[in-house]
Design a protein around this motif. Structure first.
Motif, PDB file in Angstrom:
ATOM      1  N   PHE A  83      19.462  -4.879  24.530  1.00 14.17           N
ATOM      2  CA  PHE A  83      18.099  -4.341  24.364  1.00 14.17           C
ATOM      3  C   PHE A  83      18.101  -3.287  23.249  1.00 14.17           C
ATOM      4  N   PRO A  84      16.941  -3.036  22.632  1.00 13.19           N
ATOM      5  CA  PRO A  84      16.870  -2.078  21.526  1.00 13.19           C
ATOM      6  C   PRO A  84      16.764  -0.646  22.032  1.00 13.19           C
ATOM      7  N   VAL A  85      17.402   0.264  21.304  1.00 15.58           N
ATOM      8  CA  VAL A  85      17.265   1.705  21.558  1.00 15.58           C
ATOM      9  C   VAL A  85      17.001   2.402  20.236  1.00 15.58           C
ATOM     10  N   LEU A  86      16.384   3.555  20.317  1.00 20.29           N
ATOM     11  CA  LEU A  86      16.061   4.342  19.122  1.00 20.29           C
ATOM     12  C   LEU A  86      17.033   5.512  19.009  1.00 20.29           C
ATOM     13  N   TYR A  87      17.916   5.453  18.009  1.00 20.18           N
ATOM     14  CA  TYR A  87      18.809   6.580  17.728  1.00 20.18           C
ATOM     15  C   TYR A  87      18.066   7.596  16.858  1.00 20.18           C
ATOM     16  N   ASN A  88      18.243   8.865  17.168  1.00 14.32           N
ATOM     17  CA  ASN A  88      17.659   9.928  16.350  1.00 14.32           C
ATOM     18  C   ASN A  88      18.720  11.000  16.138  1.00 14.32           C
ATOM     19  N   ASN A  89      19.189  11.118  14.899  1.00 13.44           N
ATOM     20  CA  ASN A  89      20.235  12.099  14.578  1.00 13.44           C
ATOM     21  C   ASN A  89      19.689  13.363  13.943  1.00 13.44           C
ATOM     22  N   HIS A  90      18.372  13.494  13.866  1.00 19.75           N
ATOM     23  CA  HIS A  90      17.766  14.654  13.213  1.00 19.75           C
ATOM     24  C   HIS A  90      17.385  15.757  14.203  1.00 19.75           C
ATOM     25  N   ILE A  91      16.992  15.369  15.393  1.00 24.98           N
ATOM     26  CA  ILE A  91      16.501  16.360  16.358  1.00 24.98           C
ATOM     27  C   ILE A  91      17.634  17.202  16.936  1.00 24.98           C
ATOM     28  N   ALA A  92      18.683  16.538  17.421  1.00 27.02           N
ATOM     29  CA  ALA A  92      19.774  17.261  18.097  1.00 27.02           C
ATOM     30  C   ALA A  92      21.142  16.964  17.508  1.00 27.02           C
ATOM     31  N   GLY A  93      21.208  16.135  16.462  1.00 27.00           N
ATOM     32  CA  GLY A  93      22.499  15.792  15.879  1.00 27.00           C
ATOM     33  C   GLY A  93      22.813  14.319  16.098  1.00 27.00           C
ATOM     34  N   PRO A  94      23.958  13.866  15.616  1.00 23.44           N
ATOM     35  CA  PRO A  94      24.315  12.446  15.722  1.00 23.44           C
ATOM     36  C   PRO A  94      24.635  12.009  17.138  1.00 23.44           C
ATOM     37  N   GLY A  95      24.324  10.746  17.423  1.00 29.03           N
ATOM     38  CA  GLY A  95      24.713  10.162  18.702  1.00 29.03           C
ATOM     39  C   GLY A  95      23.682  10.244  19.805  1.00 29.03           C
ATOM     40  N   TRP A  96      22.483  10.728  19.519  1.00 26.77           N
ATOM     41  CA  TRP A  96      21.464  10.894  20.559  1.00 26.77           C
ATOM     42  C   TRP A  96      20.501   9.702  20.568  1.00 26.77           C
ATOM     43  N   ILE A  97      20.141   9.254  21.768  1.00 27.53           N
ATOM     44  CA  ILE A  97      19.230   8.128  21.969  1.00 27.53           C
ATOM     45  C   ILE A  97      17.947   8.635  22.614  1.00 27.53           C
ATOM     46  N   VAL A  98      16.809   8.242  22.050  1.00 26.54           N
ATOM     47  CA  VAL A  98      15.511   8.652  22.587  1.00 26.54           C
ATOM     48  C   VAL A  98      15.169   7.747  23.770  1.00 26.54           C
ATOM     49  N   ILE A  99      14.917   8.350  24.945  1.00 31.19           N
ATOM     50  CA  ILE A  99      14.556   7.550  26.124  1.00 31.19           C
ATOM     51  C   ILE A  99      13.076   7.689  26.467  1.00 31.19           C
ATOM     52  N   GLN A 100      12.442   8.727  25.952  1.00 31.85           N
ATOM     53  CA  GLN A 100      11.007   8.908  26.155  1.00 31.85           C
ATOM     54  C   GLN A 100      10.433   9.601  24.947  1.00 31.85           C
ATOM     55  N   GLN A 101       9.255   9.152  24.502  1.00 30.99           N
ATOM     56  CA  GLN A 101       8.628   9.779  23.327  1.00 30.99           C
ATOM     57  C   GLN A 101       7.112   9.731  23.471  1.00 30.99           C
ATOM     58  N   ARG A 102       6.514  10.910  23.254  1.00 26.99           N
ATOM     59  CA  ARG A 102       5.059  11.020  23.304  1.00 26.99           C
ATOM     60  C   ARG A 102       4.598  11.771  22.061  1.00 26.99           C
ATOM     61  N   LEU A 103       3.737  11.122  21.283  1.00 21.53           N
ATOM     62  CA  LEU A 103       3.324  11.687  20.011  1.00 21.53           C
ATOM     63  C   LEU A 103       1.813  11.750  19.823  1.00 21.53           C
ATOM     64  N   SER A 104       1.103  10.809  20.425  1.00 18.80           N
ATOM     65  CA  SER A 104      -0.330  10.700  20.101  1.00 18.80           C
ATOM     66  C   SER A 104      -1.226  10.367  21.280  1.00 18.80           C
ATOM     67  N   GLY A 105      -0.667   9.966  22.393  1.00 22.65           N
ATOM     68  CA  GLY A 105      -1.483   9.556  23.525  1.00 22.65           C
ATOM     69  C   GLY A 105      -1.877   8.094  23.490  1.00 22.65           C
ATOM     70  N   ASP A 106      -1.220   7.291  22.642  1.00 21.99           N
ATOM     71  CA  ASP A 106      -1.555   5.866  22.542  1.00 21.99           C
ATOM     72  C   ASP A 106      -1.188   5.086  23.805  1.00 21.99           C
ATOM     73  N   GLN A 107      -0.144   5.534  24.488  1.00 24.35           N
ATOM     74  CA  GLN A 107       0.313   4.840  25.695  1.00 24.35           C
ATOM     75  C   GLN A 107      -0.044   5.639  26.947  1.00 24.35           C
TER      76      GLN A 107
END
Length: 328
Positions: free
Chosen positions: A139-163
């Protein structure tokens, strides 16, 4: 000069004559001749010796001046030597400043190169990736190395209220939303459980931006979630750090609750129905990161104790994990 020699000759003659006189007039003659010779010699000798006396005096004065000049010259040479040392020190300092400036330039260039390489690497490592965990299809996952550094995977994200995050148990178990850098989503409780290494410290990082643009973070160093049989229980959080309060602590050891699966500690009500979300509720929660986006009554927030106005609501939330296990 001739008179001077005459004076000396007469004096010597006088002394010879006197030594041969044995008469009774010897003493008187001695006295008279001595006086005459003294007067005559004194006149001649003074005129001859006077220039020598003057020259001697002048010589003494000149010697004193020469000694003074020698002393001044010695001081000048000493000062000149010190000035030379100061000039050498100044030259060395200029060279050292130049070297330090060059070293700073090299360090800055090296830092910029390293930063550029790190950003490039982070960019390459960030984004969507397919992973495989035991018991599930890839399954796909979203890696984000900018927020907390390398190796972190986003499990929940809320930005605009679309969902909408007011979902049932099945939706939270499987996950929902658009897994993308600009999307809103929840990865799913089953995937979350299987990504976490049981009995090993997994990282949890939460970034929250308030409506008033204040950014707060919460970091926990031992995050674990149980399986579905346990109600996806929040087994542990670990130590809290960051510039936020430890508002999630109340939810530790709690099961996950949705509006159709009441697992909370509230005796008479379902906290998911009260707070319009799905969460690890106690009775109920200080946090509400899955609530209704920008709602005046139940907006998303971190600590209910500070929720006094709508300005305390959150504009965006990213929840990330750093698992200890390696994915295929």
């Amino acid at each position: 000069m001739r008179n001077f020699l005459t004076c000396i000759f007469l004096t010597c003659l006088y002394q010879g004559v006197i030594s041969n006189l044995h008469s009774e007039y010897a003493d008187d003659l001695n006295c008279a001749v001595a006086k005459q010779l003294e007067n005559q010699c004194a006149s001649y000798c003074y005129r001859v010796i006077k220039p020598f006396i003057q020259i001697t005096h002048e010589c003494h004065q000149k010697d004193a001046k020469i000694a003074d000049l020698i002393e001044q010259l010695a001081k000048y040479k000493a000062a000149e030597s010190k000035n030379k040392e100061l000039l050498e020190i100044t030259a060395n300092m200029v060279d050292m400043k130049k070297m330090i400036s060059e070293m700073k330039t090299q360090l800055n260039e090296s830092h910029n190169v390293q930063e550029s390489e790190r950003n490039t690497q982070n960019t390459l490592n960030s984004g969507l990736k397919m992973i495989k965990v035991p018991g599930l299809e890839a399954f796909p996952v979203l890696y984000n190395n900018h927020i907390a550094g390398p190796g972190w995977i986003v499990i929940q994200q809320r930005l605009s209220g679309d969902q909408s995050f007011y979902r049932n148990w099945a939706a939270y178990r499987e996950g929902f939303g658009e897994i993308a850098e600009s999307g809103e989503f929840f990865i799913g409780l089953e995937k979350l459980h299987r990504m976490l290494a049981i009995n090993q410290p997994n990282g949890l990082y939460i970034r929250m931006e308030h409506v008033n643009k204040i950014v707060r973070t919460a970091h926990y160093d031992n995050f674990n979630v149980g399986d579905e049989m346990s109600g996806y229980k929040l087994l542990s959080l670990g130590k809290h750090s960051g510039n936020s309060t430890d508002a999630l602590r109340r939810n530790e050891k709690m099961k996950f609750t949705t509006f159709d699966r009441d697992n909370d500690a509230h005796i008479t009500s379902n906290c998911a129905q009260i707070q319009d979300d799905g969460w690890w509720h106690a009775a109920c929660s200080d946090t509400n990161l899955n609530g209704i986006y920008n709602d005046a009554k139940h907006c998303i927030y971190w600590n209910s104790a500070y929720l006094k106005t709508n300005g305390d609501c959150l504009k965006s939330v990213q929840i990330l994990i750093k698992p200890k296990i390696t994915f295929n």
